[in-house]
Write a protein that holds these residues in place. Structure first.
Motif, PDB file in Angstrom:
ATOM      1  N   LYS A  97       0.311  -1.429   0.288  1.00 22.83           N
ATOM      2  CA  LYS A  97      -0.406   0.068  -0.374  1.00 22.83           C
ATOM      3  C   LYS A  97       0.765   1.301  -0.020  1.00 22.83           C
ATOM      4  CE  LYS A  97      -3.550  -2.483   2.972  1.00 22.83           C
ATOM      5  NZ  LYS A  97      -4.343  -2.280   0.879  1.00 22.83           N
ATOM      6  N   ARG A  98       1.783   1.529   0.124  1.00 24.12           N
ATOM      7  CA  ARG A  98       3.015   2.841   0.489  1.00 24.12           C
ATOM      8  C   ARG A  98       3.372   2.915  -0.514  1.00 24.12           C
ATOM      9  NH1 ARG A  98       7.832   1.099   3.855  1.00 24.12           N
ATOM     10  NH2 ARG A  98       7.637   3.059   3.106  1.00 24.12           N
ATOM     11  N   PHE A  99       3.377   1.714  -1.629  1.00 23.60           N
ATOM     12  CA  PHE A  99       4.619   2.343  -2.825  1.00 23.60           C
ATOM     13  C   PHE A  99       3.243   1.878  -3.671  1.00 23.60           C
ATOM     14  CE2 PHE A  99       8.092   1.291   0.095  1.00 23.60           C
ATOM     15  CZ  PHE A  99       8.671   2.619   0.829  1.00 23.60           C
ATOM     16  N   LYS A 100       3.924   2.558  -5.790  1.00 26.32           N
ATOM     17  CA  LYS A 100       3.607   2.790  -6.397  1.00 26.32           C
ATOM     18  C   LYS A 100       4.077   2.486  -7.941  1.00 26.32           C
ATOM     19  CE  LYS A 100       2.313   7.154  -7.774  1.00 26.32           C
ATOM     20  NZ  LYS A 100       3.396   7.886  -7.030  1.00 26.32           N
ATOM     21  N   VAL A 101       4.412   1.867  -9.173  1.00 24.22           N
ATOM     22  CA  VAL A 101       4.996   1.480 -10.004  1.00 24.22           C
ATOM     23  C   VAL A 101       5.981   2.892 -10.080  1.00 24.22           C
ATOM     24  CG1 VAL A 101       5.914   0.644 -12.339  1.00 24.22           C
ATOM     25  CG2 VAL A 101       4.528  -0.561 -10.457  1.00 24.22           C
ATOM     26  N   GLY A 102       7.068   2.714 -10.485  1.00 24.35           N
ATOM     27  CA  GLY A 102       7.849   4.788 -10.333  1.00 24.35           C
ATOM     28  C   GLY A 102       8.455   5.630  -9.117  1.00 24.35           C
ATOM     29  N   ASP A 103       7.956   4.568  -8.278  1.00 22.95           N
ATOM     30  CA  ASP A 103       8.736   5.738  -6.929  1.00 22.95           C
ATOM     31  C   ASP A 103      10.000   5.257  -6.899  1.00 22.95           C
ATOM     32  OD1 ASP A 103       5.733   5.934  -6.658  1.00 22.95           O
ATOM     33  OD2 ASP A 103       5.397   5.308  -4.401  1.00 22.95           O
ATOM     34  N   ARG A 104      10.373   6.268  -6.283  1.00 27.14           N
ATOM     35  CA  ARG A 104      12.135   6.028  -6.427  1.00 27.14           C
ATOM     36  C   ARG A 104      12.580   5.653  -5.128  1.00 27.14           C
ATOM     37  NH1 ARG A 104      16.127   9.721  -6.673  1.00 27.14           N
ATOM     38  NH2 ARG A 104      17.744   8.503  -8.262  1.00 27.14           N
ATOM     39  N   VAL A 105      13.630   4.734  -4.406  1.00 22.46           N
ATOM     40  CA  VAL A 105      13.453   4.560  -2.883  1.00 22.46           C
ATOM     41  C   VAL A 105      14.834   4.428  -2.959  1.00 22.46           C
ATOM     42  CG1 VAL A 105      11.079   3.684  -3.251  1.00 22.46           C
ATOM     43  CG2 VAL A 105      12.442   2.170  -3.916  1.00 22.46           C
ATOM     44  N   TRP A 106      15.106   4.081  -1.621  1.00 28.73           N
ATOM     45  CA  TRP A 106      16.985   3.453  -1.256  1.00 28.73           C
ATOM     46  C   TRP A 106      15.914   2.270  -0.549  1.00 28.73           C
ATOM     47  CZ3 TRP A 106      17.462   3.823   4.281  1.00 28.73           C
ATOM     48  CH2 TRP A 106      17.144   4.510   5.263  1.00 28.73           C
ATOM     49  N   LEU A 107      17.101   1.636  -0.145  1.00 26.18           N
ATOM     50  CA  LEU A 107      16.677   0.799   0.834  1.00 26.18           C
ATOM     51  C   LEU A 107      17.453   0.072   1.672  1.00 26.18           C
ATOM     52  CD1 LEU A 107      17.891  -2.756  -0.837  1.00 26.18           C
ATOM     53  CD2 LEU A 107      16.892  -1.483  -2.521  1.00 26.18           C
ATOM     54  N   PHE A 108      17.972  -1.167   2.786  1.00 27.78           N
ATOM     55  CA  PHE A 108      19.029  -2.235   2.921  1.00 27.78           C
ATOM     56  C   PHE A 108      18.750  -3.463   3.845  1.00 27.78           C
ATOM     57  CE2 PHE A 108      15.430  -0.355   6.213  1.00 27.78           C
ATOM     58  CZ  PHE A 108      15.572  -1.315   7.463  1.00 27.78           C
ATOM     59  N   ASN A 109      19.214  -3.919   3.875  1.00 26.31           N
ATOM     60  CA  ASN A 109      19.294  -5.085   4.856  1.00 26.31           C
ATOM     61  C   ASN A 109      18.630  -6.266   3.100  1.00 26.31           C
ATOM     62  OD1 ASN A 109      19.656  -5.059   7.416  1.00 26.31           O
ATOM     63  ND2 ASN A 109      18.163  -4.814   8.161  1.00 26.31           N
ATOM     64  N   GLY A 110      19.232  -5.798   1.624  1.00 31.79           N
ATOM     65  CA  GLY A 110      18.766  -6.455   0.882  1.00 31.79           C
ATOM     66  C   GLY A 110      19.678  -7.989   1.146  1.00 31.79           C
ATOM     67  N   GLN A 111      20.722  -7.854   1.174  1.00 31.68           N
ATOM     68  CA  GLN A 111      21.399  -9.464   1.560  1.00 31.68           C
ATOM     69  C   GLN A 111      21.815  -9.143   3.159  1.00 31.68           C
ATOM     70  OE1 GLN A 111      24.625 -10.767   2.006  1.00 31.68           O
ATOM     71  NE2 GLN A 111      23.593 -12.566   3.084  1.00 31.68           N
ATOM     72  N   ARG A 112      20.747  -9.839   3.800  1.00 33.98           N
ATOM     73  CA  ARG A 112      21.064 -10.497   5.449  1.00 33.98           C
ATOM     74  C   ARG A 112      20.687 -11.657   5.640  1.00 33.98           C
ATOM     75  NH1 ARG A 112      24.513  -7.297   4.509  1.00 33.98           N
ATOM     76  NH2 ARG A 112      25.252  -5.392   5.967  1.00 33.98           N
ATOM     77  N   ASN A 113      21.395 -12.019   7.508  1.00 35.52           N
ATOM     78  CA  ASN A 113      19.945 -13.168   7.052  1.00 35.52           C
ATOM     79  C   ASN A 113      19.072 -13.323   6.795  1.00 35.52           C
ATOM     80  OD1 ASN A 113      22.602 -13.530   8.688  1.00 35.52           O
ATOM     81  ND2 ASN A 113      21.413 -13.067  11.060  1.00 35.52           N
ATOM     82  N   GLY A 114      18.405 -14.535   6.146  1.00 32.78           N
ATOM     83  CA  GLY A 114      16.810 -14.560   5.418  1.00 32.78           C
ATOM     84  C   GLY A 114      16.654 -13.820   4.213  1.00 32.78           C
ATOM     85  N   ARG A 115      17.946 -14.119   3.767  1.00 31.54           N
ATOM     86  CA  ARG A 115      17.723 -13.115   2.247  1.00 31.54           C
ATOM     87  C   ARG A 115      19.277 -13.483   1.873  1.00 31.54           C
ATOM     88  NH1 ARG A 115      14.826 -10.679  -0.299  1.00 31.54           N
ATOM     89  NH2 ARG A 115      16.183  -9.871  -1.106  1.00 31.54           N
ATOM     90  N   ALA A 116      19.378 -14.444   0.497  1.00 34.74           N
ATOM     91  CA  ALA A 116      20.834 -13.841  -0.069  1.00 34.74           C
ATOM     92  C   ALA A 116      21.466 -13.616  -0.904  1.00 34.74           C
ATOM     93  CB  ALA A 116      20.199 -15.822  -0.965  1.00 34.74           C
ATOM     94  N   PHE A 117      19.815 -12.630  -1.749  1.00 29.54           N
ATOM     95  CA  PHE A 117      20.087 -12.036  -3.073  1.00 29.54           C
ATOM     96  C   PHE A 117      20.228 -10.870  -2.414  1.00 29.54           C
ATOM     97  CE2 PHE A 117      18.359 -15.439  -5.874  1.00 29.54           C
ATOM     98  CZ  PHE A 117      19.885 -16.415  -5.498  1.00 29.54           C
ATOM     99  N   GLY A 118      21.237  -9.291  -2.919  1.00 36.00           N
ATOM    100  CA  GLY A 118      21.428  -8.316  -2.158  1.00 36.00           C
ATOM    101  C   GLY A 118      21.574  -7.240  -3.731  1.00 36.00           C
ATOM    102  N   THR A 119      22.361  -6.778  -3.604  1.00 34.13           N
ATOM    103  CA  THR A 119      22.082  -5.291  -4.247  1.00 34.13           C
ATOM    104  C   THR A 119      22.947  -5.342  -5.945  1.00 34.13           C
ATOM    105  OG1 THR A 119      23.078  -3.941  -3.079  1.00 34.13           O
ATOM    106  CG2 THR A 119      20.575  -4.266  -2.264  1.00 34.13           C
ATOM    107  N   ALA A 120      24.088  -6.076  -5.807  1.00 30.94           N
ATOM    108  CA  ALA A 120      24.400  -6.349  -6.946  1.00 30.94           C
ATOM    109  C   ALA A 120      24.257  -6.853  -7.654  1.00 30.94           C
ATOM    110  CB  ALA A 120      26.214  -6.975  -6.556  1.00 30.94           C
ATOM    111  N   ALA A 121      22.834  -6.111  -8.527  1.00 31.10           N
ATOM    112  CA  ALA A 121      21.311  -7.313  -9.357  1.00 31.10           C
ATOM    113  C   ALA A 121      21.335  -6.056 -10.271  1.00 31.10           C
ATOM    114  CB  ALA A 121      21.707  -7.884  -9.483  1.00 31.10           C
ATOM    115  N   GLU A 122      20.664  -6.224 -11.354  1.00 33.15           N
ATOM    116  CA  GLU A 122      19.465  -5.117 -12.102  1.00 33.15           C
ATOM    117  C   GLU A 122      18.445  -4.945 -11.029  1.00 33.15           C
ATOM    118  OE1 GLU A 122      20.467  -4.370 -16.350  1.00 33.15           O
ATOM    119  OE2 GLU A 122      20.305  -6.654 -16.301  1.00 33.15           O
ATOM    120  N   TYR A 123      18.263  -6.206 -10.214  1.00 35.88           N
ATOM    121  CA  TYR A 123      16.515  -6.093 -10.068  1.00 35.88           C
ATOM    122  C   TYR A 123      17.295  -6.821  -8.159  1.00 35.88           C
ATOM    123  CZ  TYR A 123      14.337  -5.097 -14.175  1.00 35.88           C
ATOM    124  OH  TYR A 123      14.334  -4.713 -15.997  1.00 35.88           O
TER     125      TYR A 123
END
Length: 322
Positions: free
Chosen positions: A78-104
């Motif tokens: 509910k907080r976002f829509k297609v086209g919004d510019r965003v920043w993120l953290f914890n992309g690759q951490r415990n519980g997540r294998a895939f981080g930000t060294a990628a196109e998506y």
């Protein structure tokens, strides 16, 4: 999609692979971000090098921080829509294998924050948590060790915005100028000056209320001498001595609180407060953002080496679009 990954830990040039992978699809409660930038932190380098812990997944896309544009929204978001510019953290951490060294990347929406148009990378969750996790800092004195580093440079700026007097330690005259530009009230070159004597004189012998520390073990002997009663040491790294002996009696006699920080383990309400406050800080005026180096996605290994060298001034960025 183009991505960089590793399937064993070790030297960047030997274990990082650049190639094609299937693009992820946003699940319920997630957004998919077309990444513009990936920030490389010491923790990312340590995980890839095997210095933090053993491999947790068969394949890992490194790097935790990033920024980009939302191009898919999962059910229930509910907080976002297609086209919004965003920043993120914890992309690759415990519980997540895939981080930000990628196109998506796909990520739960609570880890994503709106990004003002003039910025292109993560503005310092670690710095905020080190400063404010234990309450307001209005009228307090804060010591930021490594005041020209990626975290330290933001910590100085955020501490001034939060109403504190700020002492920053640095290792060169060039870094001293960076810390002063960020707003530090006192800058101490720890290689040439007595940090304890200068900090105590600045505080009229009372000591500092909060330390945001880039090297707990390496700095501990000096840090304990300059802490005020009922103060806090917030630690986000300890490379100088990874297994320091902590003199509990000295901590107890001054009622010094010791806070260890790693973003993925902090409580969600604290992280949400950090996201909200950083947004306010960014909106309140122009901010300084030091870029230590910028690399193409195919050059992620070189970006990791730039962080590994330890002499960077600012944040190392991977441009995911090239």
């Amino acid at each position: 999609m183009r991505a960089v990954w590793y399937e064993r830990t070790g030297p960047a040039a030997k274990v990082l692979t650049f190639g094609e992978m299937p693009a992820p699809v946003a699940a319920a409660g997630e957004v998919r971000i077309r990444l513009e930038a990936s920030g490389v932190n010491p923790a990312d380098v340590g995980r890839r090098g095997g210095n933090y812990r053993a491999m947790e997944y068969p394949r890992v896309i490194p790097n935790s921080d990033g920024a980009g544009i939302i191009d898919q929204v999962g059910d229930g978001v509910k907080r976002f829509k297609v086209g919004d510019r965003v920043w993120l953290f914890n992309g690759q951490r415990n519980g997540r294998a895939f981080g930000t060294a990628a196109e998506y990347i796909t990520l739960a929406e609570h880890l994503v924050t709106p990004l003002p148009d003039h910025l292109s990378f993560d503005p310092g969750m670690t710095a905020w948590c080190g400063l404010f996790a234990d309450g307001p800092i209005v009228g307090k004195t804060v010591l930021v060790t490594g005041g020209a580093g990626a975290v330290g440079h933001y910590a100085v700026q955020l501490a001034k915005w939060g109403g504190a007097e700020v002492i920053a330690t640095v290792s060169s005259s060039h870094k001293a100028e960076q810390a002063r530009r960020a707003g530090a009230d006192l800058v101490i070159n720890y290689k040439e000056e007595d940090v304890v004597a200068k900090a105590m004189a600045f505080t009229h012998q009372r000591g500092v209320d909060r330390v945001v520390d880039v090297d707990f073990g390496g700095n501990l002997a000096a840090t304990l001498k300059l802490m005020a009663v009922n103060s806090t040491i917030a630690v986000y790294a300890t490379n100088g001595n990874r297994n320091p002996v902590v003199p509990m009696r000295e901590l107890m006699e001054k009622c010094i609180a010791l806070r260890a920080l790693v973003l993925f383990a902090l409580p969600p309400p604290l992280l949400a407060a950090a996201q909200a406050d950083i947004t306010k800080w960014l909106a309140a005026g122009p901010r300084l953002h030091n870029i230590a180096g910028q690399f193409a996605l195919s050059e992620t290994a070189q970006a990791h080496l730039a962080v590994e060298k330890g002499d960077k001034l600012g944040t190392v960025i991977v441009d995911c679009a090239r």
